[in-house]
Design an enzyme around this catalytic site. Structure first.
Site, mmCIF file in Angstrom:
data_model
loop_
_atom_site.group_PDB
_atom_site.id
_atom_site.type_symbol
_atom_site.label_atom_id
_atom_site.label_comp_id
_atom_site.label_asym_id
_atom_site.label_seq_id
_atom_site.Cartn_x
_atom_site.Cartn_y
_atom_site.Cartn_z
ATOM 1 N N GLN A 78 0.479 -0.721 0.654
ATOM 2 C CA GLN A 78 -0.111 0.057 -0.095
ATOM 3 C C GLN A 78 1.235 1.273 0.264
ATOM 4 O OE1 GLN A 78 -1.263 3.157 0.784
ATOM 5 N NE2 GLN A 78 -1.264 2.474 2.792
ATOM 6 N N TYR A 145 2.238 4.687 7.521
ATOM 7 C CA TYR A 145 2.866 4.034 6.488
ATOM 8 C C TYR A 145 4.584 4.019 6.380
ATOM 9 C CZ TYR A 145 5.535 4.307 1.846
ATOM 10 O OH TYR A 145 6.047 3.701 0.864
ATOM 11 N N ARG A 269 -1.107 18.941 2.696
ATOM 12 C CA ARG A 269 -1.426 17.251 2.781
ATOM 13 C C ARG A 269 -0.945 16.622 4.221
ATOM 14 N NH1 ARG A 269 0.041 13.053 -2.151
ATOM 15 N NH2 ARG A 269 1.916 13.762 -0.727
#
Length: 310
Positions: A78, A145, A269
Site C-alpha cells: 500500500q 506507512y 496534505r
C-alpha cells in the site's frame, strides 16, 4: 537453468520495471500482484503470473510450492502515505501482515535472498538534523506507512537472526519514471506530467517548498539487481543525495512540456514531511551502486513515456 525470482507487485510501477530488467538478464521470473494498482499491460508474456494478495497466505503458499523459487524481490505495498493516515489498519494489513507471510514462506521454502522495497522518504521523520540523511540516523517515521516500513525492516532482521534468511532492505527516495500511476495520490511527477500534457490546471499542496530526493526508476531497478548478490543484512538508502522542491518539479516539467499555465496552490496534505534527502554513500560502497540519471534526463524520459500514452 536460469535462477528463479519472485517479484511481488510485479504489475506495478517499480516492480514491472524490475521484472523487465530481470528478463533481459536471463532470469526466470514469477510475478504476484493483486492488480489493485498494477495493470496487466505492464507484465511481459514471458513471466509466470499469479493474481494474488500478499495478505492471502494460502494463495501465496501455492506460488512458492509450484515455482520452487530462489529469490524474492518484495515491491508489493500500500504505497500512499495519505491513505495510510486515513486507513492505518488497511495499511498495516498489506504492509506488515503481507511481509510476514512472505518471510514465513521464504524460510519454509529456503529462499536464498529476500530484497525489500523500504522507504527512505518517510523513514527519518520531520527533523533528522542531518541532510543528506545517513542510515545511522535513528528512524522516526510519523505516518502509518513509514511505521509499517520500519516494522518490516525489524521483521527482516528477526528472520535473519532466527532463521538465517539473507536480506537487503532498500530505502528509496521518491521514485519516479515510466509506468508510475498518474491517477493515484502518490507520484507528483506522473500526476503533474499527465495534467500538463492535457493542458489542465496543476494543483500544488501547500507552498510547493516540500523538498524530496527524486530517484529515477531505472536507478532503483539497478539497486535491486545488485542486491541479489551483495549487501546481505544491510539497510541502504537509495537516493541521489540532492533535494528538489515541488516548485522545482513544476518548473522542469513546464519547460520540458511547454506548459503555459501557472500552478494553483492548495492546503498542505496531512502526513507530508517538509524535507527528505538521502545520503547514498553506503549504497555506493556496499552495492557499488550509484544513480546514473540526473533529474533533467529522468524527467525527459518520463515525459516521453507519458507523451506516448496521450
Amino acid at each position: 537453468m536460469s535462477e528463479k525470482i519472485l517479484v511481488t507487485g510485479g504489475a506495478g510501477f517499480i516492480g514491472s520495471n524490475i521484472v523487465d530488467e530481470l528478463l533481459n538478464m536471463g532470469y526466470s521470473v514469477t510475478v504476484i500482484d493483486d492488480l489493485s494498482s498494477g495493470t496487466m499491460e505492464n507484465i511481459s508474456k514471458s513471466v509466470k503470473f499469479y493474481q494474488c494478495d500478499v495478505r492471502d497466505r494460502q494463495s501465496l503458499e501455492k506460488v512458492f510450492e509450484n515455482e520452487r523459487l530462489e529469490y524474492v524481490i518484495h515491491t508489493a505495498a500500500q504505497i500512499s502515505v495519505s491513505k495510510s493516515v486515513r486507513e492505518p489498519l488497511y495499511d498495516a494489513q498489506v504492509n506488515i501482515i503481507g511481509i510476514i507471510n512472505l518471510l514465513d514462506l521464504s524460510v519454509k521454502y529456503e529462499i536464498r535472498k529476500f530484497v525489500f522495497s523500504s522507504s527512505g522518504g518517510v523513514m527519518y521523520g520531520e527533523n533528522p538534523k542531518i541532510y543528506p540523511t545517513p542510515e545511522s540516523v535513528c528512524p522516526d517515521p510519523i505516518s502509518p506507512y513509514g511505521i509499517a516500513k520500519l516494522a518490516s525492516e525489524k521483521y527482516l532482521k528477526f528472520y535473519s537472526k532466527e532463521f538465517g534468511l539473507r536480506f537487503t532492505s532498500l530505502r528509496y527516495g521518491n521514485v519516479y519514471g515510466p509506468r508510475q500511476n498518474p491517477d493515484g495520490e502518490a507520484g507528483v511527477i506522473a500526476i503533474f506530467a499527465k495534467k500538463m500534457l492535457k493542458n489542465e490546471p496543476v494543483k500544488i499542496n501547500g507552498d510547493g517548498e516540500y523538498i524530496r530526493d527524486y530517484v529515477y526508476v531505472k536507478d532503483v531497478v539497478n539497486a535491486n539487481l545488485k542486491s541479489l548478490n551483495a549487501g546481505d543484512g544491510e539497510v541502504l538508502n537509495i537516493g541521489t543525495g540532492t533535494g528538489k522542491s515541488v516548485n522545482d518539479v513544476f518548473r522542469v516539467l513546464k519547460e520540458r512540456i511547454g506548459y503555459k499555465l501557472d500552478p494553483i496552490y492548495g492546503p498542505p496534505r496531512p502526513g507530508d514531511l517538509r524535507k527528505s534527502i538521502l545520503d547514498n554513500s553506503r549504497a555506493k560502497e556496499i552495492l557499488k551502486w550509484e544513480p546514473m540519471y540526473d533529474f533533467e534526463r529522468g524527467i525527459s524520459e518520463t515525459v516521453s513515456y507519458f507523451e506516448g500514452r496521450k
